[in-house]
Design an enzyme around this catalytic site. Structure first.
Site, PDB file in Angstrom:
ATOM      1  N   HIS A 131     -36.131   3.034  -0.162  1.00  0.00           N
ATOM      2  CA  HIS A 131     -35.128   2.308  -0.951  1.00  0.00           C
ATOM      3  C   HIS A 131     -35.377   0.794  -0.962  1.00  0.00           C
ATOM      4  CE1 HIS A 131     -32.970   1.947   3.059  1.00  0.00           C
ATOM      5  NE2 HIS A 131     -32.776   0.738   2.590  1.00  0.00           N
ATOM      6  N   ASP A 161     -36.718   9.017   2.947  1.00  0.00           N
ATOM      7  CA  ASP A 161     -36.548   7.594   2.646  1.00  0.00           C
ATOM      8  C   ASP A 161     -37.633   6.753   3.301  1.00  0.00           C
ATOM      9  OD1 ASP A 161     -35.406   5.357   1.475  1.00  0.00           O
ATOM     10  OD2 ASP A 161     -34.055   4.992   3.151  1.00  0.00           O
ATOM     11  N   SER A 235     -33.766  -2.674   7.084  1.00  0.00           N
ATOM     12  CA  SER A 235     -34.348  -1.412   6.646  1.00  0.00           C
ATOM     13  C   SER A 235     -35.872  -1.469   6.667  1.00  0.00           C
ATOM     14  CB  SER A 235     -33.895  -1.080   5.221  1.00  0.00           C
ATOM     15  OG  SER A 235     -32.819  -0.190   5.239  1.00  0.00           O
ATOM     16  N   ILE A 290     -39.014  28.517   2.138  1.00  0.00           N
ATOM     17  CA  ILE A 290     -38.908  29.978   2.254  1.00  0.00           C
ATOM     18  C   ILE A 290     -37.949  30.565   1.220  1.00  0.00           C
ATOM     19  CG2 ILE A 290     -39.504  29.933   4.705  1.00  0.00           C
ATOM     20  CD1 ILE A 290     -36.561  30.381   5.345  1.00  0.00           C
ATOM     21  N   GLY A 291     -37.241  29.714   0.495  1.00  0.00           N
ATOM     22  CA  GLY A 291     -36.410  30.216  -0.585  1.00  0.00           C
ATOM     23  C   GLY A 291     -35.136  30.906  -0.136  1.00  0.00           C
TER      24      GLY A 291
END
Length: 395
Positions: A131, A161, A235, A290-291
């Site tokens: 960001h 991020d 950050s 793995i869905g």
């Protein structure tokens, strides 16, 4: 009276003899006094660390740790051009919606985002938060020695991020990363180094308040929580231990707008190193999938599970996904994957992401109370949008 005199004379002779012995020892062994004091006297307070000292002792000063880590932390100035259309302003919100019309030609101005970064290799790779540099047209780094260098984006990862920059400059001091397997402990002293509000490199101190913290921003969270002051501009900066080793990348805070104080978060070095290695090698991050959607396993006396059971319950299965192909069903209880116990949903999400797509993984658990085993072949994880939570990026 004579008895008392003889007693005093006896004591005096031994005092004189003791002083004579002490004089002789001091003459031939000058360091004996310091040795005896160190050997038989317990420290009354905090003692300064020396080479080879126990890692559990606390130093009087953290200047050595700062001197070791601070040269690797850079200030980041990410610039982008934004176009704004001047409009007539009304105090009434209804009038604003009805009569908000352009009052002149569009104007372009430069917008600058402040942040920090950490030099992680002497050939110019820098870790920071995504960001901080997102959509930037120009990225400038201010190095510790005063040099200014231009950086380019090698790759970024929205889900954690994190972003990796490359700067072409010589004599770059890379930070020393702590062993990824040596996780920080709650109560460990940590130092946050960054560029808060653009005032220049600043060091703040605190402790590790919690590990493995979840904020529901994404599915891969494993934050280090600290009360070391983290402000806007921190950050992407370094969170280091008392030895100056990198333990995390500062990323966010819960601000005073919600009444919070001393609640900041950092990405653990193990997660940052994994993202760094993948971006440097391929330019992007690949994660396993793995869905299946899974949640906390409800435990009750009549559940049929062992009293110490851990795991997850399958809430949903993506049609045509790896779990569906492997025969995983809703309400299945997954207890092990890859031969290791599943601790909780967060643990499984992190491990799922680390699986290499196309590599078969054995999963075992319970279906309607009966044990079952299946083999899942994870595929590459599809893009997901990070969720929002009560959290502010420490830009």
């Amino acid at each position: 009276m004579k008895h008392a005199a003889r007693t005093l004379a006896f004591i005096a002779r031994f005092v004189v003899l003791g002083l004579a012995v002490a004089f002789i020892i001091g003459l031939f062994w000058p360091g004996s006094g310091a040795f005896l004091r160190q050997r038989f006297t317990a420290p009354a307070g905090i003692t300064a660390t020396t080479t080879g000292e126990s890692p559990t002792s606390s130093p009087v000063s953290y200047a050595d740790a700062v001197a070791k880590a601070a040269p690797s932390v850079v200030n980041i100035y990410a610039n982008k051009m934004v176009t704004e259309q001047p409009r007539q302003l009304y105090s009434d919100p209804v009038l604003q919606r009805i009569f908000s019309v352009p009052t002149g030609p569009a104007r372009t101005r430069r917008q600058q985002n402040l942040g920090s970064g950490v030099i992680v290799s002497d050939d110019g790779y820098v870790l920071t938060n995504n960001h901080v540099i997102a959509n930037a047209d120009d990225i400038q780094l201010l190095l510790y020695d005063g040099r200014v260098a231009k950086a380019r984006v090698v790759g970024s990862d929205d889900e954690t991020d994190l972003a990796v920059l490359k700067v072409d400059a010589g004599n770059l001091p890379a930070i020393h990363m702590t062993d990824p397997d040596r996780r920080p402990r709650v109560g460990d002293v940590v130092l946050a180094i960054g560029n808060p509000f653009g005032i220049g490199q600043t060091v703040t101190m605190g402790i590790v308040s919690a590990i493995g913290r979840q904020l529901n921003l994404s599915s891969l969270e494993n934050f280090i929580q600290t009360d070391a002051a983290i402000n806007f501009g921190n950050s992407g900066g370094a969170l280091v231990n008392a030895h100056g080793e990198l333990v995390g990348i500062n990323t966010s805070l819960i601000g005073q707008a919600v009444g919070a104080e001393g609640i900041g978060f950092a990405i653990p070095v193990a997660s940052a190193r994994n993202v760094l290695d993948q971006i440097v090698q391929t330019g992007h991050v690949v994660r396993g999938w793995i869905g299946a959607d899974y949640g906390v396993l409800p435990i009750s006396a009549d559940s049929g599970l062992p009293s110490a059971a851990r795991g997850v319950v399958v809430n949903d299965v993506s049609p045509g996904g790896p779990a569906a192909i492997a025969g995983i069903q809703q309400r299945d209880v997954l207890l092990k994957i890859g031969g290791e116990d599943i601790l909780d949903p967060s643990d499984l999400r992190r491990r799922e992401a680390s699986f290499k797509p196309g590599t078969a993984i054995e999963v075992s658990g319970l279906r309607s109370g009966a044990p079952f085993t299946s083999t899942i072949t994870p595929s590459q994880r599809p893009p997901t949008a990070p969720m929002q939570a009560l959290q502010t990026p420490a830009r």
